[in-house]
Design a protein around this motif. Structure first.
Motif, PDB file in Angstrom:
ATOM      1  N   GLY A   1      35.023   4.186  18.222  1.00  0.00           N
ATOM      2  CA  GLY A   1      36.169   3.664  18.946  1.00  0.00           C
ATOM      3  C   GLY A   1      36.781   2.446  18.286  1.00  0.00           C
ATOM      4  N   GLU A   2      37.335   1.580  19.103  1.00  0.00           N
ATOM      5  CA  GLU A   2      38.153   0.470  18.644  1.00  0.00           C
ATOM      6  C   GLU A   2      37.355  -0.811  18.431  1.00  0.00           C
ATOM      7  OE1 GLU A   2      41.117   0.993  17.630  1.00  0.00           O
ATOM      8  OE2 GLU A   2      41.088   3.050  18.344  1.00  0.00           O
ATOM      9  N   GLY A   3      36.304  -0.709  17.636  1.00  0.00           N
ATOM     10  CA  GLY A   3      35.488  -1.881  17.331  1.00  0.00           C
ATOM     11  C   GLY A   3      34.824  -1.754  15.984  1.00  0.00           C
ATOM     12  N   VAL A   4      34.296  -2.869  15.489  1.00  0.00           N
ATOM     13  CA  VAL A   4      33.644  -2.922  14.185  1.00  0.00           C
ATOM     14  C   VAL A   4      32.377  -3.754  14.340  1.00  0.00           C
ATOM     15  CG1 VAL A   4      33.881  -3.724  11.801  1.00  0.00           C
ATOM     16  CG2 VAL A   4      35.869  -2.844  13.008  1.00  0.00           C
ATOM     17  N   ILE A   5      31.274  -3.298  13.734  1.00  0.00           N
ATOM     18  CA  ILE A   5      30.051  -4.089  13.711  1.00  0.00           C
ATOM     19  C   ILE A   5      30.154  -5.086  12.572  1.00  0.00           C
ATOM     20  CG2 ILE A   5      27.563  -4.034  13.277  1.00  0.00           C
ATOM     21  CD1 ILE A   5      27.467  -1.344  14.667  1.00  0.00           C
TER      22      ILE A   5
ATOM     23  N   LEU B   1      26.711  -8.171  16.513  1.00  0.00           N
ATOM     24  CA  LEU B   1      28.044  -8.673  16.835  1.00  0.00           C
ATOM     25  C   LEU B   1      29.062  -7.558  16.667  1.00  0.00           C
ATOM     26  CD1 LEU B   1      27.950 -12.124  15.010  1.00  0.00           C
ATOM     27  CD2 LEU B   1      27.651 -11.674  17.443  1.00  0.00           C
ATOM     28  N   VAL B   2      29.908  -7.387  17.694  1.00  0.00           N
ATOM     29  CA  VAL B   2      30.929  -6.350  17.675  1.00  0.00           C
ATOM     30  C   VAL B   2      32.287  -7.026  17.801  1.00  0.00           C
ATOM     31  CG1 VAL B   2      31.846  -4.323  18.869  1.00  0.00           C
ATOM     32  CG2 VAL B   2      29.382  -4.660  18.708  1.00  0.00           C
ATOM     33  N   LYS B   3      33.179  -6.697  16.851  1.00  0.00           N
ATOM     34  CA  LYS B   3      34.521  -7.277  16.834  1.00  0.00           C
ATOM     35  C   LYS B   3      35.531  -6.227  17.264  1.00  0.00           C
ATOM     36  CE  LYS B   3      36.880  -7.974  13.034  1.00  0.00           C
ATOM     37  NZ  LYS B   3      37.551  -8.440  11.833  1.00  0.00           N
ATOM     38  N   SER B   4      36.510  -6.642  18.025  1.00  0.00           N
ATOM     39  CA  SER B   4      37.557  -5.720  18.468  1.00  0.00           C
ATOM     40  C   SER B   4      38.552  -5.468  17.347  1.00  0.00           C
ATOM     41  CB  SER B   4      38.294  -6.304  19.679  1.00  0.00           C
ATOM     42  OG  SER B   4      39.026  -7.459  19.294  1.00  0.00           O
ATOM     43  N   THR B   5      39.263  -4.353  17.454  1.00  0.00           N
ATOM     44  CA  THR B   5      40.383  -4.084  16.554  1.00  0.00           C
ATOM     45  C   THR B   5      41.647  -4.542  17.270  1.00  0.00           C
ATOM     46  OG1 THR B   5      40.738  -1.852  17.406  1.00  0.00           O
ATOM     47  CG2 THR B   5      39.204  -2.085  15.550  1.00  0.00           C
ATOM     48  N   THR B   6      42.800  -4.212  16.719  1.00  0.00           N
ATOM     49  CA  THR B   6      44.055  -4.608  17.362  1.00  0.00           C
ATOM     50  C   THR B   6      44.601  -3.524  18.283  1.00  0.00           C
ATOM     51  OG1 THR B   6      45.218  -3.842  15.398  1.00  0.00           O
ATOM     52  CG2 THR B   6      44.693  -6.195  15.514  1.00  0.00           C
ATOM     53  N   THR B   7      43.852  -2.446  18.451  1.00  0.00           N
ATOM     54  CA  THR B   7      44.268  -1.355  19.327  1.00  0.00           C
ATOM     55  C   THR B   7      43.412  -1.358  20.582  1.00  0.00           C
ATOM     56  OG1 THR B   7      44.783  -0.051  17.363  1.00  0.00           O
ATOM     57  CG2 THR B   7      44.663   1.130  19.453  1.00  0.00           C
TER      58      THR B   7
ATOM     59  N   LYS C   1      38.391   1.977  24.114  1.00  0.00           N
ATOM     60  CA  LYS C   1      36.959   1.876  24.394  1.00  0.00           C
ATOM     61  C   LYS C   1      36.171   1.736  23.108  1.00  0.00           C
ATOM     62  CE  LYS C   1      37.071   4.345  28.725  1.00  0.00           C
ATOM     63  NZ  LYS C   1      36.496   5.371  29.561  1.00  0.00           N
ATOM     64  N   ILE C   2      35.093   0.973  23.191  1.00  0.00           N
ATOM     65  CA  ILE C   2      34.141   0.834  22.094  1.00  0.00           C
ATOM     66  C   ILE C   2      32.808   1.340  22.634  1.00  0.00           C
ATOM     67  CG2 ILE C   2      32.971  -0.741  20.527  1.00  0.00           C
ATOM     68  CD1 ILE C   2      35.239  -2.735  21.029  1.00  0.00           C
ATOM     69  N   LYS C   3      32.228   2.301  21.934  1.00  0.00           N
ATOM     70  CA  LYS C   3      30.922   2.833  22.330  1.00  0.00           C
ATOM     71  C   LYS C   3      29.904   2.403  21.290  1.00  0.00           C
ATOM     72  CE  LYS C   3      28.505   7.054  23.638  1.00  0.00           C
ATOM     73  NZ  LYS C   3      28.613   8.500  23.826  1.00  0.00           N
TER      74      LYS C   3
ATOM     75  N   ILE D   1      32.349  -0.533  26.063  1.00  0.00           N
ATOM     76  CA  ILE D   1      33.100  -1.748  26.359  1.00  0.00           C
ATOM     77  C   ILE D   1      34.577  -1.394  26.277  1.00  0.00           C
ATOM     78  CG2 ILE D   1      33.620  -4.097  25.588  1.00  0.00           C
ATOM     79  CD1 ILE D   1      30.838  -4.122  24.279  1.00  0.00           C
ATOM     80  N   GLU D   2      35.336  -1.868  27.207  1.00  0.00           N
ATOM     81  CA  GLU D   2      36.776  -1.622  27.231  1.00  0.00           C
ATOM     82  C   GLU D   2      37.495  -2.842  26.668  1.00  0.00           C
ATOM     83  OE1 GLU D   2      40.158   0.643  28.149  1.00  0.00           O
ATOM     84  OE2 GLU D   2      38.167   1.235  28.790  1.00  0.00           O
ATOM     85  N   THR D   3      38.374  -2.623  25.682  1.00  0.00           N
ATOM     86  CA  THR D   3      39.195  -3.720  25.186  1.00  0.00           C
ATOM     87  C   THR D   3      40.574  -3.618  25.820  1.00  0.00           C
ATOM     88  OG1 THR D   3      39.894  -2.475  23.244  1.00  0.00           O
ATOM     89  CG2 THR D   3      37.959  -3.882  22.993  1.00  0.00           C
ATOM     90  N   HIS D   4      41.123  -4.763  26.161  1.00  0.00           N
ATOM     91  CA  HIS D   4      42.397  -4.823  26.875  1.00  0.00           C
ATOM     92  C   HIS D   4      43.510  -5.313  25.959  1.00  0.00           C
ATOM     93  CE1 HIS D   4      40.328  -4.098  30.664  1.00  0.00           C
ATOM     94  NE2 HIS D   4      39.386  -4.914  30.223  1.00  0.00           N
ATOM     95  N   PRO D   5      44.744  -4.924  26.244  1.00  0.00           N
ATOM     96  CA  PRO D   5      45.870  -5.389  25.418  1.00  0.00           C
ATOM     97  C   PRO D   5      45.952  -6.919  25.421  1.00  0.00           C
ATOM     98  CG  PRO D   5      46.588  -3.680  26.948  1.00  0.00           C
ATOM     99  CD  PRO D   5      45.191  -4.049  27.322  1.00  0.00           C
TER     100      PRO D   5
END
Length: 160
Positions: free
Chosen positions: A38-42, A63-69, A72-74, A94-98
């Motif tokens: 999903g929309e995350g990076v380790i 540590l998990v970093k969000s992307t710009t989109t 959901k991150i699984k 984890i849900e990332t929000h705008p």
């Protein structure tokens, strides 16, 4: 707090090794491998012992970093060596929000930089694999040369 999809929001995910009753097994020497979808990076990899991560006092953080989109991150955590008597793997979403405020950097440029870093890490692994293969072949060549010298010594009567 909500995790924002701003490309720099970071959350710590902690995997705990527990028994059937939920008691954390503090004394073990497992390694935990984290996988992400999903929309995350380790952040970090094998080179800094971030993934797979050794368990210390029953837990292993990542540590998990969000992307710009937004999305959901699984994150899935599992022991490196799986088996019947080993702890089962588990996942969390984890849900990332705008973002609330507009981003002040170029998203496309940032994504290109992240892609370049990922490609370099893959190239580094390939280079390390090639270096190992070269060493292996050099050792085989040395063994062959040694056998050739032994044969020459036998032919000349030096060795019995």
């Amino acid at each position: 707090m909500n995790m924002e999809a701003n490309g720099s929001d970071i959350v710590t995910v902690i995997a705990a090794v527990a028994d059937d009753n939920g008691n954390i097994k503090r004394l073990n020497n497992y390694f935990i491998r984290f996988e992400i979808e999903g929309e995350g990076v380790i952040l970090g990899g094998e080179d800094v012992m971030a993934n797979p991560r050794p368990v210390q006092w029953g837990t292993a953080p990542v540590l998990v970093k969000s992307t710009t989109t937004p999305g959901k991150i699984k994150i899935r955590a599992s022991v490196l060596i799986e088996g019947k008597q080993m702890p089962a793997s588990e996942a969390i979403e984890i849900e990332t929000h705008p973002v609330i405020y507009p981003l002040i950097f170029d998203v496309a440029e940032e994504n290109a930089a992240v892609k370049m870093v990922r490609e370099k890490s893959v190239d580094k692994v390939r280079d390390e694999d090639c270096a190992r293969e070269v060493k292996k072949l050099q050792m085989e060549l040395n063994q062959y040369k040694l056998k050739e010298v032994e044969q020459q010594q036998t032919d000349f009567g030096e060795k019995r």
